[in-house]
Design a protein around this motif. Structure first.
Motif, PDB file in Angstrom:
ATOM      1  N   GLU A 116       0.828  -1.207   0.000  1.00 11.77           N
ATOM      2  CA  GLU A 116       0.000   0.000   0.000  1.00 11.77           C
ATOM      3  C   GLU A 116       0.862   1.257   0.000  1.00 11.77           C
ATOM      4  OE1 GLU A 116      -2.464  -3.328   1.617  1.00 11.77           O
ATOM      5  OE2 GLU A 116      -0.399  -2.656   1.821  1.00 11.77           O
ATOM      6  N   ALA A 117       1.971   1.213   0.733  1.00  9.58           N
ATOM      7  CA  ALA A 117       2.882   2.360   0.774  1.00  9.58           C
ATOM      8  C   ALA A 117       3.527   2.592  -0.587  1.00  9.58           C
ATOM      9  CB  ALA A 117       3.958   2.141   1.838  1.00  9.58           C
ATOM     10  N   GLU A 118       3.993   1.530  -1.212  1.00  8.22           N
ATOM     11  CA  GLU A 118       4.608   1.663  -2.530  1.00  8.22           C
ATOM     12  C   GLU A 118       3.615   2.271  -3.529  1.00  8.22           C
ATOM     13  OE1 GLU A 118       7.659   1.016  -3.699  1.00  8.22           O
ATOM     14  OE2 GLU A 118       8.568   0.028  -1.968  1.00  8.22           O
ATOM     15  N   GLU A 119       2.414   1.735  -3.547  1.00  7.00           N
ATOM     16  CA  GLU A 119       1.408   2.212  -4.495  1.00  7.00           C
ATOM     17  C   GLU A 119       1.085   3.692  -4.271  1.00  7.00           C
ATOM     18  OE1 GLU A 119      -1.116   2.290  -7.645  1.00  7.00           O
ATOM     19  OE2 GLU A 119       0.178   0.605  -7.060  1.00  7.00           O
ATOM     20  N   ARG A 120       0.902   4.064  -3.010  1.00  7.51           N
ATOM     21  CA  ARG A 120       0.531   5.456  -2.727  1.00  7.51           C
ATOM     22  C   ARG A 120       1.654   6.417  -3.077  1.00  7.51           C
ATOM     23  NH1 ARG A 120      -1.407   9.086  -3.570  1.00  7.51           N
ATOM     24  NH2 ARG A 120      -2.630  10.606  -2.381  1.00  7.51           N
ATOM     25  N   LEU A 121       2.880   6.037  -2.797  1.00  2.00           N
ATOM     26  CA  LEU A 121       4.019   6.913  -3.085  1.00  2.00           C
ATOM     27  C   LEU A 121       4.291   7.015  -4.582  1.00  2.00           C
ATOM     28  CD1 LEU A 121       6.257   5.823  -0.114  1.00  2.00           C
ATOM     29  CD2 LEU A 121       5.523   8.166  -0.571  1.00  2.00           C
ATOM     30  N   PHE A 122       4.175   5.910  -5.295  1.00  2.00           N
ATOM     31  CA  PHE A 122       4.338   5.959  -6.749  1.00  2.00           C
ATOM     32  C   PHE A 122       3.308   6.915  -7.361  1.00  2.00           C
ATOM     33  CE2 PHE A 122       6.428   1.561  -6.924  1.00  2.00           C
ATOM     34  CZ  PHE A 122       7.654   2.066  -7.340  1.00  2.00           C
ATOM     35  N   SER A 123       2.066   6.746  -6.955  1.00  2.00           N
ATOM     36  CA  SER A 123       1.008   7.594  -7.489  1.00  2.00           C
ATOM     37  C   SER A 123       1.243   9.057  -7.135  1.00  2.00           C
ATOM     38  CB  SER A 123      -0.352   7.133  -6.938  1.00  2.00           C
ATOM     39  OG  SER A 123      -1.386   7.970  -7.403  1.00  2.00           O
ATOM     40  N   ALA A 124       1.662   9.302  -5.901  1.00  2.00           N
ATOM     41  CA  ALA A 124       1.918  10.671  -5.455  1.00  2.00           C
ATOM     42  C   ALA A 124       3.007  11.332  -6.282  1.00  2.00           C
ATOM     43  CB  ALA A 124       2.300  10.672  -3.976  1.00  2.00           C
ATOM     44  N   PHE A 125       4.066  10.598  -6.574  1.00  2.00           N
ATOM     45  CA  PHE A 125       5.192  11.175  -7.295  1.00  2.00           C
ATOM     46  C   PHE A 125       4.913  11.329  -8.786  1.00  2.00           C
ATOM     47  CE2 PHE A 125       9.252  10.959  -9.590  1.00  2.00           C
ATOM     48  CZ  PHE A 125       9.928  12.014  -8.989  1.00  2.00           C
ATOM     49  N   PHE A 126       4.432  10.267  -9.427  1.00  2.00           N
ATOM     50  CA  PHE A 126       4.330  10.272 -10.887  1.00  2.00           C
ATOM     51  C   PHE A 126       3.029  10.861 -11.425  1.00  2.00           C
ATOM     52  CE2 PHE A 126       7.549   6.917 -10.296  1.00  2.00           C
ATOM     53  CZ  PHE A 126       8.535   7.463 -11.102  1.00  2.00           C
ATOM     54  N   THR A 127       1.958  10.771 -10.641  1.00  2.00           N
ATOM     55  CA  THR A 127       0.662  11.240 -11.138  1.00  2.00           C
ATOM     56  C   THR A 127       0.228  12.549 -10.494  1.00  2.00           C
ATOM     57  OG1 THR A 127      -0.042   8.972 -11.599  1.00  2.00           O
ATOM     58  CG2 THR A 127      -1.776  10.616 -11.384  1.00  2.00           C
ATOM     59  N   GLU A 128       0.493  12.696  -9.189  1.00  2.00           N
ATOM     60  CA  GLU A 128      -0.025  13.849  -8.458  1.00  2.00           C
ATOM     61  C   GLU A 128       1.014  14.946  -8.218  1.00  2.00           C
ATOM     62  OE1 GLU A 128      -1.936  12.276  -4.891  1.00  2.00           O
ATOM     63  OE2 GLU A 128      -2.243  10.408  -5.990  1.00  2.00           O
ATOM     64  N   VAL A 139       3.176  12.301   5.789  1.00  2.00           N
ATOM     65  CA  VAL A 139       2.213  11.949   6.839  1.00  2.00           C
ATOM     66  C   VAL A 139       0.815  11.830   6.248  1.00  2.00           C
ATOM     67  CG1 VAL A 139       1.061  12.767   8.935  1.00  2.00           C
ATOM     68  CG2 VAL A 139       3.557  12.881   8.755  1.00  2.00           C
ATOM     69  N   ARG A 140       0.445  12.777   5.401  1.00  2.00           N
ATOM     70  CA  ARG A 140      -0.879  12.709   4.770  1.00  2.00           C
ATOM     71  C   ARG A 140      -1.011  11.475   3.879  1.00  2.00           C
ATOM     72  NH1 ARG A 140      -0.083  18.364   4.311  1.00  2.00           N
ATOM     73  NH2 ARG A 140       0.636  18.158   2.149  1.00  2.00           N
ATOM     74  N   LEU A 141       0.043  11.178   3.152  1.00  2.00           N
ATOM     75  CA  LEU A 141       0.013   9.999   2.283  1.00  2.00           C
ATOM     76  C   LEU A 141      -0.105   8.719   3.102  1.00  2.00           C
ATOM     77  CD1 LEU A 141       2.792  10.958  -0.317  1.00  2.00           C
ATOM     78  CD2 LEU A 141       0.311  11.067  -0.636  1.00  2.00           C
ATOM     79  N   GLY A 142       0.623   8.643   4.210  1.00  2.00           N
ATOM     80  CA  GLY A 142       0.550   7.467   5.071  1.00  2.00           C
ATOM     81  C   GLY A 142      -0.824   7.289   5.680  1.00  2.00           C
ATOM     82  N   LYS A 143      -1.456   8.386   6.045  1.00  2.00           N
ATOM     83  CA  LYS A 143      -2.808   8.322   6.616  1.00  2.00           C
ATOM     84  C   LYS A 143      -3.810   7.822   5.576  1.00  2.00           C
ATOM     85  CE  LYS A 143      -4.199  11.774   9.209  1.00  2.00           C
ATOM     86  NZ  LYS A 143      -4.438  13.162   9.651  1.00  2.00           N
ATOM     87  N   ASP A 144      -3.518   8.088   4.308  1.00  2.00           N
ATOM     88  CA  ASP A 144      -4.416   7.653   3.233  1.00  2.00           C
ATOM     89  C   ASP A 144      -4.606   6.144   3.211  1.00  2.00           C
ATOM     90  OD1 ASP A 144      -4.834  10.236   2.359  1.00  2.00           O
ATOM     91  OD2 ASP A 144      -3.502  10.090   0.618  1.00  2.00           O
ATOM     92  N   PHE A 145      -3.577   5.387   3.629  1.00  2.00           N
ATOM     93  CA  PHE A 145      -3.725   3.925   3.601  1.00  2.00           C
ATOM     94  C   PHE A 145      -3.684   3.310   4.997  1.00  2.00           C
ATOM     95  CE2 PHE A 145       0.730   4.901   2.658  1.00  2.00           C
ATOM     96  CZ  PHE A 145       1.423   4.086   3.535  1.00  2.00           C
TER      97      PHE A 145
END
Length: 235
Positions: A116-128, A139-145
């Motif tokens: 879940e961490a890998e997916e959220r961070l990849f999306s945050a960096f490459f898409t968002e 912290v916000r990204l970690g709370k997301d999952f």
């Protein structure tokens, strides 16, 4: 059976490789018996935590290529990502050091949320186009999952998770990893790069077949007598 994956969250091929591997895993009949373990790898630990250049400018300097060549390369990888359902915005990516992002991943792994961490961070960096070196953003990204805020903040200062990053990188060097993504199947076979799903499926089938031979599971010779079963009947 364990599948270990070394990756860096600022590596565009790592996200594509993750998608292709997941496609293969969905097609793999014994997927419930696969344990995926994410490993940290930093492609460039010298990148500052504060963004000073675009992704293209960074690659021009790092690779010594002409700007036109770099732009062509980014266009090609964006198209590759699109083919597996990923929406890259590399022209907007915030190129920063990935150390803190890896600390978040290591902490998430301790909570069984590594994927879940890998997916959220990849999306945050490459898409968002998020800044993955910024503590509040992480912290916000970690709370997301599902991670808890105070623990997240503590993990980003904890030397334990920094040490685990170092250990992963050292382990990669020991087995000859020079680039990512790098997938290791049962410590017998490896796949390097964002290979097609069919390649990952072949590796899963071959490695699991051998693993199952060595790990046949529990087979018990049972002597029967009167007993009660889980549906409440006795006899």
């Amino acid at each position: 059976m364990k599948v270990e994956i070394w990756s860096d969250v600022i590596c565009p091929f790592c996200y594509i490789g993750k998608r292709n591997f997941e496609t293969a895993l969905e097609q793999f009949a014994e997927r419930k018996n696969i344990e995926v373990i994410w490993k940290s790898f930093q492609l460039d630990a010298s990148i500052p935590e504060v963004a000073t250049e675009s992704y293209a400018e960074y690659l021009v300097k790092r690779k010594g290529m002409a700007a036109e060549q770099v732009q062509g390369m980014l266009t090609n990888v964006t198209e590759m990502a699109s083919q597996v359902g990923l929406d890259y915005h590399l022209d907007q990516s915030v190129i920063v050091n990935s150390q803190k992002a890896h600390q978040l991943i290591q902490f998430a792994k301790s909570k069984e949320l590594g994927n879940e961490a890998e997916e959220r961070l990849f999306s945050a960096f490459f898409t968002e186009s998020k800044n993955i070196a910024d503590t509040e953003t992480l912290v916000r990204l970690g709370k997301d999952f599902g991670l808890e805020e105070s623990e997240l903040k503590a993990s980003l200062e904890d030397e334990k998770y920094k040490y685990e990053i170092t250990q992963d990188i050292q382990e990669a060097q020991n087995i000859g990893v020079t680039g990512v993504p790098f997938f290791v199947f049962d410590r017998k076979y490896a796949v390097s790069g964002a290979q097609p799903a069919e390649v990952f499926l072949q590796s899963l089938n071959k490695s699991f077949s051998e693993w199952r031979t060595s790990n046949p599971g529990a087979t018990l010779a049972v002597t029967q007598a009167n007993s009660c079963n889980i549906d409440g009947s006795c006899g």
